[in-house]
Design an enzyme around this catalytic site. Structure first.
Site, PDB file in Angstrom:
ATOM      1  N   ARG A 174      -0.662  60.893  64.009  1.00 32.98           N
ATOM      2  CA  ARG A 174       0.587  60.044  63.993  1.00 32.98           C
ATOM      3  C   ARG A 174       0.390  59.896  65.173  1.00 32.98           C
ATOM      4  O   ARG A 174       1.701  58.955  65.179  1.00 32.98           O
ATOM      5  CB  ARG A 174       1.110  60.874  63.068  1.00 32.98           C
ATOM      6  CG  ARG A 174       1.507  61.443  61.640  1.00 32.98           C
ATOM      7  CD  ARG A 174       2.529  62.605  61.034  1.00 32.98           C
ATOM      8  NE  ARG A 174       2.009  63.634  61.660  1.00 32.98           N
ATOM      9  CZ  ARG A 174       1.943  64.455  61.684  1.00 32.98           C
ATOM     10  NH1 ARG A 174       1.027  64.390  60.552  1.00 32.98           N
ATOM     11  NH2 ARG A 174       1.802  66.058  61.952  1.00 32.98           N
ATOM     12  N   LYS A 176      19.890  59.350  63.935  1.00 31.76           N
ATOM     13  CA  LYS A 176      19.755  58.993  62.029  1.00 31.76           C
ATOM     14  C   LYS A 176      20.138  60.305  61.237  1.00 31.76           C
ATOM     15  O   LYS A 176      18.864  60.713  60.615  1.00 31.76           O
ATOM     16  CB  LYS A 176      18.633  57.908  61.922  1.00 31.76           C
ATOM     17  CG  LYS A 176      18.875  57.461  60.422  1.00 31.76           C
ATOM     18  CD  LYS A 176      17.633  56.926  60.148  1.00 31.76           C
ATOM     19  CE  LYS A 176      17.124  57.369  59.422  1.00 31.76           C
ATOM     20  NZ  LYS A 176      15.837  56.981  58.709  1.00 31.76           N
ATOM     21  N   GLU A 234      23.698  56.404  58.050  1.00 32.72           N
ATOM     22  CA  GLU A 234      22.370  55.920  56.699  1.00 32.72           C
ATOM     23  C   GLU A 234      22.667  55.911  55.406  1.00 32.72           C
ATOM     24  O   GLU A 234      22.350  56.659  54.797  1.00 32.72           O
ATOM     25  CB  GLU A 234      21.545  55.624  57.257  1.00 32.72           C
ATOM     26  CG  GLU A 234      20.558  55.471  56.469  1.00 32.72           C
ATOM     27  CD  GLU A 234      19.085  55.233  56.244  1.00 32.72           C
ATOM     28  OE1 GLU A 234      18.650  55.661  56.935  1.00 32.72           O
ATOM     29  OE2 GLU A 234      18.350  54.265  55.893  1.00 32.72           O
ATOM     30  N   LYS A 282      24.279  52.307  58.899  1.00 30.64           N
ATOM     31  CA  LYS A 282      22.757  51.709  58.616  1.00 30.64           C
ATOM     32  C   LYS A 282      23.063  51.512  57.324  1.00 30.64           C
ATOM     33  O   LYS A 282      23.711  52.273  56.741  1.00 30.64           O
ATOM     34  CB  LYS A 282      21.212  52.695  59.239  1.00 30.64           C
ATOM     35  CG  LYS A 282      20.431  51.567  58.434  1.00 30.64           C
ATOM     36  CD  LYS A 282      19.138  52.675  59.158  1.00 30.64           C
ATOM     37  CE  LYS A 282      17.942  51.827  58.499  1.00 30.64           C
ATOM     38  NZ  LYS A 282      16.937  52.587  59.982  1.00 30.64           N
TER      39      LYS A 282
HETATM   40  P1  13P Z   1      13.087  50.681  55.632  1.00 34.13           P
HETATM   41  O1  13P Z   1      13.048  49.738  56.797  1.00 34.13           O
HETATM   42  O2  13P Z   1      11.132  50.899  55.294  1.00 34.13           O
HETATM   43  O3  13P Z   1      13.549  51.653  54.221  1.00 34.13           O
HETATM   44  O4  13P Z   1      13.029  52.781  56.424  1.00 34.13           O
HETATM   45  C1  13P Z   1      14.171  52.808  57.026  1.00 34.13           C
HETATM   46  C2  13P Z   1      14.554  53.655  57.438  1.00 34.13           C
HETATM   47  O5  13P Z   1      15.360  54.342  58.140  1.00 34.13           O
HETATM   48  C3  13P Z   1      15.137  54.318  56.253  1.00 34.13           C
HETATM   49  O6  13P Z   1      15.763  55.446  56.423  1.00 34.13           O
END
Ligand code: 13P
Length: 347
Positions: free
Chosen positions: A46, A136, A177, A219
């Site tokens: 990772r 986030k 988000e 987001k």
């Molecule tokens: P994806 O663009 O692969 O959906 O991932 C963005 C993300 O941070 C989802 O939490």
């Protein structure tokens, strides 16, 4: 809460031509991505993979920041430089995923609630010391028979607002988000309805908790037909419906909006963003009060991961792939992407 720091950071995250790369996959999500190429999901693998992305030369021209996972924020390059330092030196803002994941919502089969508020204040203090400028939290809303329920939307919106307030208390910009999943056979109209209700509820909760819109980034997923829906909406319709939904439900003083890719192809994720920004640039009813940018994970990483997975020595090529994809998305934030540019991506 220092309003100047918050709005300055938030503005920088969505500066013209800039977007964000999400590399904050949890161990289980990272394992899923690695499994596709038979890469063992060890801490070192990772780390090595994230080093490729974080140190990609020139990425800073198109990216304002990257979202890291807890482990990644504590990791270093092979040469011993903390990843957060590498990003800062290149003028990018390190971000951190602070939720603890989505778990089954009690009494609501098929629905999820995101956990992670316990101890969040202390974790944010530590993340700030480690260099994080934004954080986030992802809530997951599923469309299906009889769902989402108001219990799911409200519970997640409340948690998002509590987390956002804790972030702003420490001058960390919340990247709020709510993701409406693309999975399912729902129509674009259904997606619109659920996205609108979710956004309305989220912004009511943010207001209730005293969260500063100018220091907040949304987001969100785009308004589109479910993956298994027999009628798939075209690029223009997705752009128009997404803009309409955002304009109706997002306060104009929010610092900016970024999209997740959510399982769209690389090209579609870029084309949709570009179409929205072309419409916005044309003015009229589609003129927007906030910048629209990207915070893609898969739609930026996929080509780079494929190259690196096949040949661990091909770091240069993998880095070029991630920078090229970022560049195309950067053009899309300006409404200047052209699908013909895809043909030049000879990797
Ligand atoms: P994806 O663009 O692969 O959906 O991932 C963005 C993300 O941070 C989802 O939490």
């Amino acid at each position: 809460m220092n309003k100047d720091i918050l709005s300055k950071t938030a503005k920088a995250m969505v500066a013209p031509g800039k977007g964000i790369l999400a590399i904050d996959e949890s161990h289980s999500t990272c394992k899923k991505r690695f499994d596709a190429y038979n890469i063992e999901c060890t801490e070192e693998n990772r780390r090595a993979y994230r080093e490729v992305l974080i140190t990609a030369p020139g990425a800073e021209e198109f990216l304002s920041g990257m979202i890291l996972f807890d482990e990644t924020l504590r990791q270093k390059t092979k040469g011993g430089v903390a990843f957060a330092e590498v990003l800062k030196k290149k003028g990018m803002i390190p971000g951190i995923k602070v939720d603890k994941g989505a778990f089954d919502l009690a009494l609501h089969p098929g629905e999820k609630i995101t956990e992670g508020l316990d101890g969040l204040r202390e974790r944010l203090t530590e993340y700030k010391a480690l260099g994080a400028g934004f954080a986030k939290w992802r809530a997951v809303i599923t469309i299906g028979a009889g769902i989402p329920s108001m219990a799911c939307i409200y519970g997640n919106a409340h948690a998002l607002a509590r987390y956002a307030a804790l972030c702003q208390e420490q001058d960390i910009v919340p990247m709020v988000e709510p993701e409406i999943l693309i999975d399912g056979n729902h129509t674009i109209e259904k997606c619109y309805e659920v996205t609108a209700l979710t956004l309305k509820t989220v912004f009511a909760q943010l207001k209730e908790q005293g969260v500063l819109p100018e220091g907040t980034i949304l987001k969100v997923s785009m308004v589109l037909s479910g993956k298994a829906c027999p009628t798939q909406s075209d690029v223009e319709e997705v752009a128009l419906e997404t803009i309409r939904c955002l304009k109706e439900n997002v306060p104009p003083n929010l610092a900016g909006i970024v999209f997740l890719s959510g399982g769209q192809s690389d090209e579609k994720a870029t084309a949709h963003l570009d179409a929205m920004n072309k419409l916005a640039a044309a003015g009229g009813a589609n003129k927007l009060p906030w910048p629209l940018s990207f915070s893609y994970g898969r739609a930026i990483q996929s080509a780079a991961l494929q190259i690196w997975a096949k040949d661990r020595m091909a770091v240069d090529r993998a880095q070029k792939a991630v920078v090229m994809r970022s560049k195309l998305n950067s053009l899309a934030t300006l409404g200047k992407y052209d699908a013909a540019l895809e043909a030049n991506l000879s990797l």
